[in-house]
Every structure is written in structure tokens, then in C-alpha cells.
Scaffold this active site. Structure first.
Site, PDB file in Angstrom:
ATOM      1  N   TYR A  22       0.786  -1.149  -0.024  1.00 13.41           N
ATOM      2  CA  TYR A  22      -0.047  -0.109   0.084  1.00 13.41           C
ATOM      3  C   TYR A  22       0.692   1.181  -0.038  1.00 13.41           C
ATOM      4  O   TYR A  22       0.198   2.477  -0.170  1.00 13.41           O
ATOM      5  CB  TYR A  22      -0.886   0.109   1.105  1.00 13.41           C
ATOM      6  CG  TYR A  22      -1.817  -1.197   1.273  1.00 13.41           C
ATOM      7  CD1 TYR A  22      -2.715  -1.366   0.294  1.00 13.41           C
ATOM      8  CD2 TYR A  22      -1.896  -2.238   1.995  1.00 13.41           C
ATOM      9  CE1 TYR A  22      -3.541  -2.498   0.282  1.00 13.41           C
ATOM     10  CE2 TYR A  22      -2.477  -3.140   2.185  1.00 13.41           C
ATOM     11  CZ  TYR A  22      -3.311  -3.646   1.329  1.00 13.41           C
ATOM     12  OH  TYR A  22      -4.402  -4.514   1.220  1.00 13.41           O
ATOM     13  N   HIS A  99      -7.930   1.368  -6.426  1.00 16.70           N
ATOM     14  CA  HIS A  99      -7.135   0.590  -5.486  1.00 16.70           C
ATOM     15  C   HIS A  99      -5.717   0.991  -5.464  1.00 16.70           C
ATOM     16  O   HIS A  99      -5.242   1.130  -6.771  1.00 16.70           O
ATOM     17  CB  HIS A  99      -7.253  -0.988  -5.797  1.00 16.70           C
ATOM     18  CG  HIS A  99      -8.612  -1.455  -5.526  1.00 16.70           C
ATOM     19  ND1 HIS A  99      -9.303  -1.649  -4.743  1.00 16.70           N
ATOM     20  CD2 HIS A  99      -9.645  -1.777  -6.523  1.00 16.70           C
ATOM     21  CE1 HIS A  99     -10.546  -2.189  -4.584  1.00 16.70           C
ATOM     22  NE2 HIS A  99     -10.853  -2.049  -6.003  1.00 16.70           N
TER      23      HIS A  99
END
Length: 149
Positions: A22, A99
Site C-alpha cells: 500500500y 485500489h
């Protein structure tokens, strides 16, 4: 023009949770960057994050008649939530699914999205840049919806 950014579960932990997937940016930093980009485009952007599915559904319902588009990173709810799908379809507000990580390069259960088939588009795998790309794509769609991009 007004837009809504929705972030789902665990995204409040960005910057400390699995930075290999991430990245190191916090959600606050990503939002600040996106708010600056929106302001430069003369767009009002409201940001909301929740770990609770119902709170995200409520935000979508409250957006009806208030915003022209939605950016949504539903996190894990992408792969499980028929409720979010139904809320987005019921609201009939154009949305882009986004995302940070490339969900198709991850575990098999992350390959299916309940949101993607009705989205204007899907952006994934570019880390924090996914947010900027999603905003750019949604604005292009809203400003010239008849044009194939």
C-alpha cells in the site's frame, strides 16, 4: 462540481499497514494531495473513510442529488459487499473504483469485484497515484460523457 471520495476498511492505517502493498503515504496525505488536485480543477471534494459497511452505504445515500461523481476505494468490501453495489446502483451516481495495489496480482479472492462492472472505470496498482488517476478519469467522463476516452 462536487465529488465524493469514499475509503473503506483499514485504509485509515495507510502508512503503517503493509507498506509493501500500500505504500508509505498516510490516508491524510493522499486526501490532501487529492483535495489540492480537485481545487485546481475547480471541483469540491468531500472525503470520508469508515471501517463500517453501513456508514459507507449511508454516505452514498446522502450523496444522491448532492454530488456528480464518486471515487471509491472500498478496500476488502470490494470483494464482498453486495450492499455497497446496491447502494451505488440505487444512487445512480457515476463512480470510479480504485485500489492502491494491483488486486489481480494478489490473492485469488481479491480478483473479483462487486463494483467494477458498473463503474465508469477501475484504476489499480499505482499506489497513491491511483487516486489522482481515478479523479482525472472521473472528471474526463463527467465533462465529456459521450466521448469514448
Amino acid at each position: 462540481m462536487r465529488l465524493l471520495l469514499l475509503n473503506g476498511p483499514n485504509l485509515n492505517l495507510l502508512g503503517q499497514r503493509e507498506p509493501g502493498f500500500y505504500g508509505a503515504m498516510t490516508l491524510k496525505a493522499i486526501e490532501a494531495d487529492l483535495l489540492a488536485q480537485a481545487e485546481a480543477e475547480a471541483v469540491q471534494l468531500e472525503c470520508f473513510q469508515s471501517n463500517f459497511e453501513g456508514a459507507l452505504v449511508d454516505q452514498i445515500h446522502q450523496a444522491i442529488g448532492q454530488v456528480q461523481g464518486i471515487l471509491i476505494n472500498a478496500g476488502a468490501y470490494t470483494h464482498t459487499s453486495i450492499a455497497l453495489r446496491d447502494a451505488l446502483l440505487g444512487a445512480a451516481i457515476p463512480y470510479v473504483e480504485l485500489h492502491l495495489s494491483n488486486t489481480h496480482a494478489r490473492e485469488g479472492f481479491r480478483h473479483h469485484s462487486y463494483l467494477a462492472d458498473r463503474a465508469v472505470g477501475v484504476v489499480s496498482g499505482f499506489g497513491a497515484l491511483s487516486y489522482r488517476l481515478a479523479l482525472e478519469g472521473l472528471l474526463a467522463h463527467l465533462r465529456q460523457p459521450q466521448q469514448v476516452l
